[in-house]
Design a protein around this motif. Structure first.
Motif, mmCIF file in Angstrom:
data_model
loop_
_atom_site.group_PDB
_atom_site.id
_atom_site.type_symbol
_atom_site.label_atom_id
_atom_site.label_comp_id
_atom_site.label_asym_id
_atom_site.label_seq_id
_atom_site.Cartn_x
_atom_site.Cartn_y
_atom_site.Cartn_z
ATOM 1 N N MET A 1 43.879 39.835 43.361
ATOM 2 C CA MET A 1 44.067 39.092 44.579
ATOM 3 C C MET A 1 42.693 38.849 45.161
ATOM 4 O O MET A 1 41.896 39.741 45.237
ATOM 5 N N ARG A 2 42.391 37.615 45.524
ATOM 6 C CA ARG A 2 41.062 37.304 46.052
ATOM 7 C C ARG A 2 41.215 36.789 47.467
ATOM 8 O O ARG A 2 42.069 35.974 47.745
ATOM 9 N N ILE A 3 40.404 37.289 48.369
ATOM 10 C CA ILE A 3 40.494 36.813 49.741
ATOM 11 C C ILE A 3 39.492 35.707 49.945
ATOM 12 O O ILE A 3 38.585 35.505 49.154
ATOM 13 N N LYS A 35 46.209 45.066 42.419
ATOM 14 C CA LYS A 35 45.257 45.866 43.200
ATOM 15 C C LYS A 35 44.173 44.977 43.821
ATOM 16 O O LYS A 35 43.814 43.950 43.265
ATOM 17 N N TYR A 36 43.679 45.424 44.951
ATOM 18 C CA TYR A 36 42.513 44.784 45.565
ATOM 19 C C TYR A 36 41.303 45.539 45.023
ATOM 20 O O TYR A 36 41.178 46.756 45.222
ATOM 21 N N SER A 37 40.435 44.855 44.315
ATOM 22 C CA SER A 37 39.328 45.547 43.640
ATOM 23 C C SER A 37 38.049 45.504 44.458
ATOM 24 O O SER A 37 37.574 44.435 44.843
ATOM 25 N N ASP A 69 46.576 50.540 47.331
ATOM 26 C CA ASP A 69 46.480 49.278 46.593
ATOM 27 C C ASP A 69 45.030 48.849 46.376
ATOM 28 O O ASP A 69 44.775 47.761 45.857
ATOM 29 N N ILE A 70 44.110 49.688 46.809
ATOM 30 C CA ILE A 70 42.688 49.395 46.590
ATOM 31 C C ILE A 70 42.220 50.132 45.345
ATOM 32 O O ILE A 70 42.452 51.337 45.190
ATOM 33 N N ASP A 71 41.577 49.407 44.457
ATOM 34 C CA ASP A 71 41.016 49.973 43.227
ATOM 35 C C ASP A 71 39.493 49.929 43.377
ATOM 36 O O ASP A 71 38.945 48.912 43.811
ATOM 37 N N ILE A 72 38.795 50.997 43.015
ATOM 38 C CA ILE A 72 37.348 51.044 43.212
ATOM 39 C C ILE A 72 36.626 51.423 41.928
ATOM 40 O O ILE A 72 37.173 52.110 41.068
ATOM 41 N N LYS A 291 39.787 46.184 55.968
ATOM 42 C CA LYS A 291 40.054 44.902 56.619
ATOM 43 C C LYS A 291 40.172 43.786 55.582
ATOM 44 O O LYS A 291 41.093 42.972 55.628
ATOM 45 N N ALA A 292 39.222 43.749 54.649
ATOM 46 C CA ALA A 292 39.236 42.696 53.632
ATOM 47 C C ALA A 292 40.481 42.793 52.753
ATOM 48 O O ALA A 292 41.117 41.791 52.431
ATOM 49 N N ALA A 293 40.858 44.012 52.378
ATOM 50 C CA ALA A 293 42.038 44.207 51.536
ATOM 51 C C ALA A 293 43.313 43.805 52.275
ATOM 52 O O ALA A 293 44.305 43.404 51.651
#
Length: 354
Positions: A1-3, A35-37, A69-72, A291-293
């Protein structure tokens, strides 16, 4: 997913690289389907520098802990030539948020961000002035002012010292604040404490020209101690460990003030660290990524500037010196913090974030 791209503000500050073995590339994660990377490129100090890079990674870990849901992941730069390569690698991997750590990465981040205007970037302690780079900067002069006041109140020789890694804004901002804190103590308490290693008026002082080599830090601080300094604040990343370890070996001849991350949590030399000028890098990074995610656009202008008022900067607890710092001095420092936060005491440095 891209913001969507964020509006950014730019300009850079340096990361104090420190010692520690650089880890394997691309640790701790892969980007999963929904996931939000968030992908981090370290400065040359590596993830284990106990300072800048470690703090930024902590912020990503904290964001992931709050939002599953955040992947790092991160890649460690081993030389400045790696910056553009590593940033481009993450663009090609479609990372949603790419975090650059520190001022040495300013130009590379600017170049890659301008070439990829739809890609969201963030940068710690910097502002390269590009619309899709979210800058996180810190007014460390405010917290260093408190540390200088503490040093002036604790010195027994009437001389305190500081030195930097390089004469660049993210370093000299600490030294300016420290010198002004000493000057404020002299003014309000009638003392005559001298600062060695830095002259704010001329912007000249002592530097290691290195952020890793501990022997260089020891060499500079040995010279300051020889001139009479009994409290020294190194602003030189891992090179400063040469000062703290030598202070520990001195049998109490002198003590230190650390920077960036509480020295009692990040170094083995807590017994000689009176306090630390702290940057809340983990908090700033965590907030930006969350915030971005969540789909929020990061306002690049003004980005984030950490101050005493918003807890973006602070001084750490006195730790093993808690019983040695007089209650009156502690109270004066607390009052100064409130006055600086309220704007009734002004702290000024040419190196402050604009």
């Amino acid at each position: 997913m891209r913001i969507a791209s964020v509006v950014a503000m730019g300009g850079l500050v340096l990361s104090a690289a420190a010692c520690g073995e650089a880890p394997d590339e691309d640790n701790n994660a892969g980007t999963g389907g929904d996931k939000y990377s968030a992908c981090m490129v370290t400065d040359v100090g590596g993830i284990d520098d106990k300072s800048f890079n470690t703090s930024a990674w902590q912020g990503l870990e904290d964001a992931k802990a709050e939002n599953g849901d955040i992947d790092i992941k991160y890649v460690a730069s081993k030389a400045e030539a790696d910056y553009e390569v590593n940033l481009t690698q993450y663009v090609n991997q479609d990372c949603d948020f790419i975090l650059a750590v520190g001022g040495l990465m300013s130009e590379a981040t600017k170049k890659i961000a301008e070439a990829n205007p739809e890609q969201q970037f963030g940068i710690v302690d910097a502002d390269p002035g590009v619309a899709n780079v979210y800058p996180m900067q810190f007014d460390t002069a405010q917290a260093a002012f408190l540390a200088g006041y503490v040093a002036a109140g604790m010195t027994k020789t009437g001389k305190v010292g500081t030195y930097g890694g390089l004469p660049i804004p993210p370093v000299t901002i600490f030294m300016d604040g420290y010198a002004d804190g000493v000057a404020h103590h002299n003014q309000v308490k009638g003392t005559n404490v001298q600062v060695l290693g830095w002259d704010k008026a001329t912007q000249k002082g002592s530097f290691t020209n290195d952020f890793v080599k501990q022997d260089e830090g020891k060499k500079v601080s040995d010279a300051l101690v020889a001139q009479g300094a009994d409290i020294i604040m190194p602003v030189a990343g891992g090179a400063g460990l040469g000062t703290t370890s030598a202070a520990k070996a001195s049998g109490g001849k002198y003590n230190t003030i650390w920077v960036d991350v509480d020295g009692c949590k990040s170094t083995p030399d807590c017994s000689v660290i009176i306090t630390t000028v702290v940057k809340n890098i983990p908090g700033a990074v965590k907030e930006a990524v969350l915030k971005a995610a969540g789909g929020e656009k990061l306002a690049a202008d003004p980005g984030f500037v950490g101050t005493l008022a918003n807890d973006g900067v602070s001084i750490a607890p006195y730790n093993e010196f808690d019983s040695k710092v007089p209650a009156e001095l502690k109270a004066e420092v607390d009052k100064l913090k409130a006055d600086i936060s309220a704007g009734t005491v002004k702290v000024e440095s040419a190196a402050q974030p604009k």
